[in-house]
Design a protein around this motif. Structure first.
Motif, mmCIF file in Angstrom:
data_model
loop_
_atom_site.group_PDB
_atom_site.id
_atom_site.type_symbol
_atom_site.label_atom_id
_atom_site.label_comp_id
_atom_site.label_asym_id
_atom_site.label_seq_id
_atom_site.Cartn_x
_atom_site.Cartn_y
_atom_site.Cartn_z
ATOM 1 N N SER A 254 0.828 -1.208 0.000
ATOM 2 C CA SER A 254 0.000 0.000 0.000
ATOM 3 C C SER A 254 0.861 1.257 0.000
ATOM 4 N N ARG A 255 1.927 1.255 0.803
ATOM 5 C CA ARG A 255 2.823 2.397 0.815
ATOM 6 C C ARG A 255 3.545 2.561 -0.512
ATOM 7 N N SER A 256 3.946 1.432 -1.112
ATOM 8 C CA SER A 256 4.591 1.504 -2.423
ATOM 9 C C SER A 256 3.640 2.105 -3.450
ATOM 10 N N ASP A 257 2.391 1.661 -3.438
ATOM 11 C CA ASP A 257 1.400 2.259 -4.346
ATOM 12 C C ASP A 257 1.204 3.746 -4.052
ATOM 13 N N LYS A 258 1.264 4.104 -2.761
ATOM 14 C CA LYS A 258 1.096 5.506 -2.379
ATOM 15 C C LYS A 258 2.247 6.346 -2.926
ATOM 16 N N PHE A 259 3.489 5.851 -2.763
ATOM 17 C CA PHE A 259 4.630 6.607 -3.252
ATOM 18 C C PHE A 259 4.623 6.695 -4.777
ATOM 19 N N THR A 260 4.171 5.615 -5.424
ATOM 20 C CA THR A 260 4.049 5.668 -6.881
ATOM 21 C C THR A 260 3.031 6.722 -7.292
ATOM 22 N N ALA A 261 1.905 6.762 -6.580
ATOM 23 C CA ALA A 261 0.887 7.774 -6.865
ATOM 24 C C ALA A 261 1.400 9.179 -6.577
ATOM 25 N N LEU A 262 2.181 9.326 -5.478
ATOM 26 C CA LEU A 262 2.759 10.637 -5.168
ATOM 27 C C LEU A 262 3.732 11.073 -6.256
ATOM 28 N N SER A 263 4.565 10.135 -6.714
ATOM 29 C CA SER A 263 5.508 10.473 -7.775
ATOM 30 C C SER A 263 4.773 10.915 -9.033
#
Length: 450
Positions: A254-263
């Motif tokens: 979930s955090r990885s998806d969040k950072f991808t979305a933030l990027s």
């Protein structure tokens, strides 16, 4: 005759001759002698008259401030001339349109370029907002997973506690069963001994044996039950590790998806900023098609002509003379005289086209000159080999002519020390420089005298 001969050494007396006496006694010779003597006395008196030392210079009329001087108007972008709005000699206010040009570059020929760019900006903004919502959803998901993990861990810990209590209970039951087995064995041994002595019947021995066998069988069951409880404790601990690993993986994803979305969100916001910059540039470029007057003034000269002519960036279009300006004179002095000039020095100025009578040494007797003050001195030599000095009107003197035009010729003399005429003649014969005039020292001396 030289009268060097010894034999003819005779002195000639003019009074013996009537012709010489008559010529010497003529009245006009006496008058001429008096005139010559009077002129010589007058010249000697003139040598003691005061003389103001000065530095002469020549230049032209200009303005005091740089933004008040004639300037040319340039176009900021390349284009094609479409329409003129002024003609030479017109008065224009600041912001009035001078010329309209059209676009010639293929990157900007789209008439809806600004609108299309605005739509792209709005679309990118919506994409950035959607990524922001996705980041918020992933945050909520991560919080939910953390909460669920905590509940699962609490449930597993409860199972561990239950298993521990069950092990404790089974251990106590095992101890009780062992006690019962020991009691049953003791009873069986006692019954057997009594049976041998004939005090107990055989049936009682058989009952004790059966009870002993039941206790032995029950202790095995109880040991199996205790082992099963211990296995349940181990399973509960394994479950905690499994839950921790499982939810750690889910939360990490979930955090990885969040950072991808933030990027992606940041990249989209950067694209939004770039598109907004392009949109602003396009919108401002549309305003550059109209070339306007930077300040109020008169159109001196149109530097371009015709319709349909293509011009480049920075091309001079017209020349404008500002309507309001502060008059000044720029004059040039020789390098040898530059150290004698300082800011605030008094200067007498006269202009081409105005009648004047100038006495450089006696400025008070001059006619047609105007007072000025030095306001700026250029420290770098000009192309003509002299140094430029800027002179402004002296507020304590009479006003300069209002009819003066920019660029008119002007002459100037900078006033220095006041000396005698004989000293000035002697200085020029010897090639000495003029006396340095320092107004600060003179004022200090005057204050000391007071």
């Amino acid at each position: 005759m030289l009268n060097i001969s010894k034999d003819n050494n005779v002195l000639i007396t003019p009074g013996k001759y009537k012709s010489i006496t008559s010529v010497a006694r003529r009245p006009h010779y006496r008058i001429l002698n008096k005139v010559i003597i009077g002129f010589l006395i007058f010249c000697v008196c003139c040598l003691f008259l005061p003389w103001t030392q000065n530095i002469s210079g020549s230049g032209s009329v200009t303005t005091l401030k740089p933004d008040q001087r004639p300037q040319t108007v340039h176009n900021a972008i390349a284009g094609r001339i479409e329409k003129w709005f002024v003609k030479e000699g017109d008065y224009v206010n600041k912001g009035d349109t001078i010329l309209f040009i059209s676009e010639i570059k293929e990157d900007y020929l789209d008439p809806n370029l600004v609108g299309n760019t605005k739509q792209q900006v709005d679309a990118k903004k919506m994409a950035a907002e959607s990524y922001s919502d996705k980041v918020n959803s992933l945050d909520v998901q991560a919080q939910s997973l953390n909460t669920e993990r905590q509940l699962k861990l609490q449930q597993a810990q409860n199972k561990i506690r239950q298993a521990q209590l069950k092990i404790k209970s089974d251990s106590m039951d095992l101890v009780a069963v062992r006690t019962q087995l020991r009691i049953a064995k003791t009873q069986f041994d006692r019954s057997t001994a009594l049976n041998k002595e004939g005090l107990k019947p055989m049936t009682d021995v058989e009952q004790k044996r059966l009870k002993l066998q039941e206790s032995e069988a029950y202790i095995i069951t109880q040991e199996n039950k205790l082992l099963s409880s211990r296995n349940e404790l181990i399973n509960a601990k394994v479950e905690i590790n499994r839950i921790t690993a499982e939810y750690t993986e889910k939360i990490s994803k979930s955090r990885s998806d969040k950072f991808t979305a933030l990027s992606t969100q940041y990249d989209t916001e950067a694209q939004v900023n770039k598109l907004e910059n392009q949109y602003t540039n396009y919108r401002l470029r549309n305003g550059l098609y109209y070339i306007t007057a930077p300040q109020s003034g008169y159109i001196n000269r149109a530097l371009l002509a015709g319709i349909g002519e293509t011009i480049k960036e920075g091309t001079s279009v017209v020349s404008i003379m500002p309507s309001k300006y502060d008059i000044a004179v720029e004059t040039y002095v020789d390098p040898i005289d530059l150290p004698l000039v300082h800011r605030g020095a008094k200067v007498r100025v006269w202009f081409d086209g105005w009648p004047r009578i100038v006495f450089s040494g006696w400025p008070g007797l001059s006619y047609g000159t105007y007072g000025g003050k030095v306001v700026a001195i250029e420290n770098f030599i000009s192309p003509n080999g002299k140094y430029r000095i800027l002179v402004s009107p002296d507020g304590e003197d009479r006003h300069w002519p209002k009819e003066l035009s920019i660029g008119a010729g002007a002459q100037s003399i900078a006033l220095l020390e006041t000396v005698s005429v004989w000293y000035e003649i002697w200085r020029n014969l010897n090639g000495f420089p003029p006396n340095y005039y320092n107004s600060g020292e003179k004022e200090a001396k005057g204050k000391e005298k007071k």
